[in-house]
Design an enzyme around this catalytic site. Structure first.
Site, PDB file in Angstrom:
ATOM      1  N   CYS A   1       0.865  -1.178   0.000  1.00 48.17           N
ATOM      2  CA  CYS A   1       0.000   0.000   0.000  1.00 48.17           C
ATOM      3  C   CYS A   1       0.907   1.234   0.000  1.00 48.17           C
ATOM      4  O   CYS A   1       2.100   1.141   0.301  1.00 48.17           O
ATOM      5  CB  CYS A   1      -0.903  -0.006   1.214  1.00 48.17           C
ATOM      6  SG  CYS A   1       0.004   0.094   2.765  1.00 48.17           S
TER       7      CYS A   1
ATOM      8  N   CYS B   1      -9.255   2.179   5.338  1.00 55.44           N
ATOM      9  CA  CYS B   1      -8.434   2.750   4.269  1.00 55.44           C
ATOM     10  C   CYS B   1      -8.947   2.319   2.887  1.00 55.44           C
ATOM     11  O   CYS B   1      -9.240   1.139   2.668  1.00 55.44           O
ATOM     12  CB  CYS B   1      -6.996   2.283   4.463  1.00 55.44           C
ATOM     13  SG  CYS B   1      -5.947   2.686   3.080  1.00 55.44           S
TER      14      CYS B   1
ATOM     15  N   GLU C   1      -0.531  -0.216  14.912  1.00 57.62           N
ATOM     16  CA  GLU C   1      -1.351   0.963  14.559  1.00 57.62           C
ATOM     17  C   GLU C   1      -2.323   1.286  15.689  1.00 57.62           C
ATOM     18  O   GLU C   1      -2.516   2.450  16.048  1.00 57.62           O
ATOM     19  CB  GLU C   1      -2.112   0.693  13.254  1.00 57.62           C
ATOM     20  CG  GLU C   1      -2.936   1.898  12.790  1.00 57.62           C
ATOM     21  CD  GLU C   1      -3.733   1.602  11.519  1.00 57.62           C
ATOM     22  OE1 GLU C   1      -3.210   0.912  10.624  1.00 57.62           O
ATOM     23  OE2 GLU C   1      -4.887   2.072  11.436  1.00 57.62           O
TER      24      GLU C   1
ATOM     25  N   HIS D   1      -2.040  -4.482  17.895  1.00 59.14           N
ATOM     26  CA  HIS D   1      -1.474  -4.162  16.585  1.00 59.14           C
ATOM     27  C   HIS D   1      -0.803  -2.793  16.704  1.00 59.14           C
ATOM     28  O   HIS D   1      -1.351  -1.883  17.336  1.00 59.14           O
ATOM     29  CB  HIS D   1      -2.581  -4.129  15.525  1.00 59.14           C
ATOM     30  CG  HIS D   1      -2.067  -3.926  14.131  1.00 59.14           C
ATOM     31  ND1 HIS D   1      -1.611  -2.709  13.679  1.00 59.14           N
ATOM     32  CD2 HIS D   1      -1.912  -4.784  13.097  1.00 59.14           C
ATOM     33  CE1 HIS D   1      -1.209  -2.828  12.430  1.00 59.14           C
ATOM     34  NE2 HIS D   1      -1.378  -4.082  12.046  1.00 59.14           N
TER      35      HIS D   1
ATOM     36  N   SER E   1       1.263  -5.642   3.026  1.00 57.96           N
ATOM     37  CA  SER E   1       2.690  -5.665   3.363  1.00 57.96           C
ATOM     38  C   SER E   1       3.465  -6.615   2.470  1.00 57.96           C
ATOM     39  O   SER E   1       4.611  -6.951   2.759  1.00 57.96           O
ATOM     40  CB  SER E   1       2.876  -6.107   4.819  1.00 57.96           C
ATOM     41  OG  SER E   1       2.227  -5.219   5.674  1.00 57.96           O
TER      42      SER E   1
ATOM     43  N   CYS F   1       1.799   6.926   7.761  1.00 54.72           N
ATOM     44  CA  CYS F   1       0.956   7.076   6.573  1.00 54.72           C
ATOM     45  C   CYS F   1       0.010   8.268   6.764  1.00 54.72           C
ATOM     46  O   CYS F   1      -0.533   8.472   7.852  1.00 54.72           O
ATOM     47  CB  CYS F   1       0.157   5.781   6.388  1.00 54.72           C
ATOM     48  SG  CYS F   1      -1.062   5.900   5.100  1.00 54.72           S
TER      49      CYS F   1
ATOM     50  N   ASN G   1      -5.266  -8.416   7.397  1.00 52.86           N
ATOM     51  CA  ASN G   1      -5.820  -8.075   6.072  1.00 52.86           C
ATOM     52  C   ASN G   1      -5.568  -9.198   5.071  1.00 52.86           C
ATOM     53  O   ASN G   1      -6.346  -9.390   4.142  1.00 52.86           O
ATOM     54  CB  ASN G   1      -5.326  -6.690   5.607  1.00 52.86           C
ATOM     55  CG  ASN G   1      -3.909  -6.676   5.089  1.00 52.86           C
ATOM     56  OD1 ASN G   1      -3.670  -6.968   3.936  1.00 52.86           O
ATOM     57  ND2 ASN G   1      -2.955  -6.328   5.942  1.00 52.86           N
TER      58      ASN G   1
HETATM   59  S1  SF4 Z   1      -3.360   0.245   4.724  1.00 56.49           S
HETATM   60 FE1  SF4 Z   1      -2.723   1.597   6.424  1.00 56.49          FE
HETATM   61  S2  SF4 Z   1      -0.578   2.094   5.958  1.00 56.49           S
HETATM   62 FE2  SF4 Z   1      -1.477   1.267   4.073  1.00 56.49          FE
HETATM   63  S3  SF4 Z   1      -2.175   3.069   2.914  1.00 56.49           S
HETATM   64 FE3  SF4 Z   1      -3.893   2.331   4.131  1.00 56.49          FE
HETATM   65  S4  SF4 Z   1      -3.793   3.489   6.035  1.00 56.49           S
HETATM   66 FE4  SF4 Z   1      -1.841   3.707   5.025  1.00 56.49          FE
END
Ligand code: SF4
Length: 325
Positions: free
Chosen positions: A16, A193, A129, A127, A266, A99, A223
């Site tokens: 991402c 996101c 985040e 996690h 990732s 991000c 994810n």
């Molecule tokens: S998944 Fe998370 S790190 Fe990746 S673009 Fe979206 S918000 Fe940003």
């Protein structure tokens, strides 16, 4: 004898943009001659970490491991505000790779706290985040699986709902519906996101067109697991692996003609390319197997978009095979 004739890579896969930017920032700092570290693994992918090590970019677990004056890259997940303050106070050069979407989440959370809402955060506890987000809203109630909602979510007059970026949209919507009955005023801040949503859509689209899906990503990546689950919902069998080395047998591909490959946020797109090639070598028809490299290149070319790039910077080390997509 193998039966696979074709492998397709789902579109808009690869890192991402948040992960990509953080990696780019680390590479830029190192290329500029700075002693560069990342606070925690910039991405949970051993191949990428090894490539970064080869470029002299080291992962550290705590700020104490970074010498005064050296550069420390904050990864895309972000950190608690006190971690940022401590890094500055220690005289480190802080390169903020948080991000932009996560920065937005952090700001929204701080606003909800100021406005006095009881906050529910949909996310995976512990996690990174979520840990970072809790620094902005220490009293937020973190919930994950549906079974926990009834016991953990109170009934309050004013409540707010917000999400970790990579949570599945359906879960967020379901939780919002659940919370409607528990509050007089419910503020919903949808921070799922768009990359996560697109990734799921493209995976579903690919799954509809193939006999079997191979989902590539970290074993504990939420994810990635969600992508595997979605393939199942579409009715396409799916296997989840961490990389091409996990493919050692032809058996899972028996009787399949077209195989799809997708990956979590990732997972670099080069890993999907390697998996595509491995599938063709291992389980391709004699013709497909003989042309495995060429067919895998074609699958990558068909899938690669700017959003699928591993990084916008060329690899700065000859040891690296990543980074030029
Ligand atoms: S998944 Fe998370 S790190 Fe990746 S673009 Fe979206 S918000 Fe940003």
């Amino acid at each position: 004898m193998g039966t696979v004739q074709e492998v397709r890579i789902a579109k808009r896969t690869g890192f991402c943009y948040g992960v990509r930017e953080a990696i780019d920032k680390a590479k830029e700092a190192s290329a500029a001659g700075k002693l560069t570290h990342t606070l925690g693994q910039v991405v949970h992918n051993e191949g990428v970490i090894q490539d970064l090590e080869a470029m002299n970019i080291h992962t550290v677990d705590t700020l104490d491991d970074v010498d005064h004056g050296a550069a420390v890259v904050i990864r895309a997940h972000g950190v608690r505000p006190d971690v940022m303050e401590r890094a500055n106070a220690r005289g480190l050069e802080v390169i903020d790779g948080t991000c932009t979407w996560v920065v937005q989440e952090q700001k929204e959370l701080a606003r909800l706290v100021d406005d006095g809402y009881t906050i529910v955060l949909l996310g995976t506890p512990k996690h990174p985040e979520v840990v970072g987000l809790l620094g902005f809203a220490p009293d937020a109630i973190v919930v994950d699986e549906e079974e926990e909602w009834e016991a953990n979510i109170p009934r309050k007059k004013r409540m707010a709902l917000i999400s970790q970026s990579t949570q599945p949209p359906w879960k967020f919507e379901k939780l919002a519906a659940f919370m409607v009955n528990r509050s007089h005023e419910l503020k919903i801040v949808n921070t799922v996101c768009p990359v996560t949503i697109r990734r799921q859509q493209d995976t579903v689209e690919a799954a509809r067109q193939v006999d079997l899906m191979v989902v590539v990503g970290g074993r504990s990546s939420a994810n990635t697991k969600e992508l595997t689950r979605l393939c199942g919902i579409v009715g396409t069998p799916a296997i989840q692996i961490e990389g091409d080395r996990d493919l050692t047998e032809e058996a899972p591909f028996e009787g399949t003609t077209v195989v799809g490959v997708t990956g979590g946020t990732s997972t670099p797109i080069e890993d999907l390319h390697a998996v595509a090639r491995r599938i063709l070598e291992l389980a391709g028809t004699p013709e497909a197997s003989a042309r495995a490299a060429e067919l895998a290149d074609a699958a990558l070319a068909a899938a690669a978009t700017p959003a699928g790039r591993t990084t916008s910077l060329p690899a700065t080390s000859a040891a690296s095979t990543r980074g030029a997509a």
